[in-house]
Design a protein around this motif. Sequence first.
Motif, PDB file in Angstrom:
ATOM      1  N   LEU A   9       0.842  -1.106   0.024  1.00  0.00           N
ATOM      2  CA  LEU A   9      -0.105  -0.012  -0.127  1.00  0.00           C
ATOM      3  C   LEU A   9       0.752   1.006   0.142  1.00  0.00           C
ATOM      4  CD1 LEU A   9      -2.610  -1.284   2.620  1.00  0.00           C
ATOM      5  CD2 LEU A   9      -2.939  -0.786   0.055  1.00  0.00           C
ATOM      6  N   ARG A  18      -5.147  -1.145  -5.241  1.00  0.00           N
ATOM      7  CA  ARG A  18      -5.174  -0.710  -3.869  1.00  0.00           C
ATOM      8  C   ARG A  18      -6.784  -1.189  -3.342  1.00  0.00           C
ATOM      9  NH1 ARG A  18      -1.969   2.885  -1.738  1.00  0.00           N
ATOM     10  NH2 ARG A  18      -1.309   3.396  -3.863  1.00  0.00           N
ATOM     11  N   SER A  19      -7.746  -0.988  -4.206  1.00  0.00           N
ATOM     12  CA  SER A  19      -9.259  -1.392  -3.727  1.00  0.00           C
ATOM     13  C   SER A  19      -9.234  -2.795  -3.429  1.00  0.00           C
ATOM     14  CB  SER A  19     -10.151  -0.982  -4.786  1.00  0.00           C
ATOM     15  OG  SER A  19     -11.392  -1.213  -4.353  1.00  0.00           O
ATOM     16  N   TYR A  22      -7.569  -3.980  -0.189  1.00  0.00           N
ATOM     17  CA  TYR A  22      -8.237  -3.569   0.786  1.00  0.00           C
ATOM     18  C   TYR A  22      -9.292  -4.503   0.977  1.00  0.00           C
ATOM     19  CZ  TYR A  22      -5.922   1.215   0.704  1.00  0.00           C
ATOM     20  OH  TYR A  22      -5.114   2.128   0.858  1.00  0.00           O
ATOM     21  N   SER A  33     -13.060  -3.771  10.606  1.00  0.00           N
ATOM     22  CA  SER A  33     -13.153  -2.320  10.102  1.00  0.00           C
ATOM     23  C   SER A  33     -13.927  -1.438  11.355  1.00  0.00           C
ATOM     24  CB  SER A  33     -13.856  -2.109   8.771  1.00  0.00           C
ATOM     25  OG  SER A  33     -13.620  -0.857   8.269  1.00  0.00           O
ATOM     26  N   VAL A  64      -6.860   4.690   5.892  1.00  0.00           N
ATOM     27  CA  VAL A  64      -6.980   4.913   4.452  1.00  0.00           C
ATOM     28  C   VAL A  64      -7.925   6.060   4.155  1.00  0.00           C
ATOM     29  CG1 VAL A  64      -7.460   3.923   1.982  1.00  0.00           C
ATOM     30  CG2 VAL A  64      -6.576   2.482   3.929  1.00  0.00           C
TER      31      VAL A  64
END
Length: 73
Positions: A9, A18-19, A22, A33, A64
């Motif tokens: 990241l 990146r998505s 995650y 989360s 993020v």
Amino acid sequence: MWSTAQDLLAGPLTPATRSALYRVLAEQPGISSPGKVTDALGRTGVALARKGTGEGEGEFRLVVDDATAELLA
């Protein structure tokens, strides 16, 4: 996996990669989360967290920016 994700990241990734990273992290056992948080510099973002595994270790978080998907902390 957690430390590898941090390294990835911090590097040059496309927004789609990146998505995806995650999403993979969020699905791992032991990862939660907690939602919107503020990092040490006062920036607001969304966190992924895991509990420390050693005695006296607290919680480790990746924060993020939810608008850009950039790693803040």
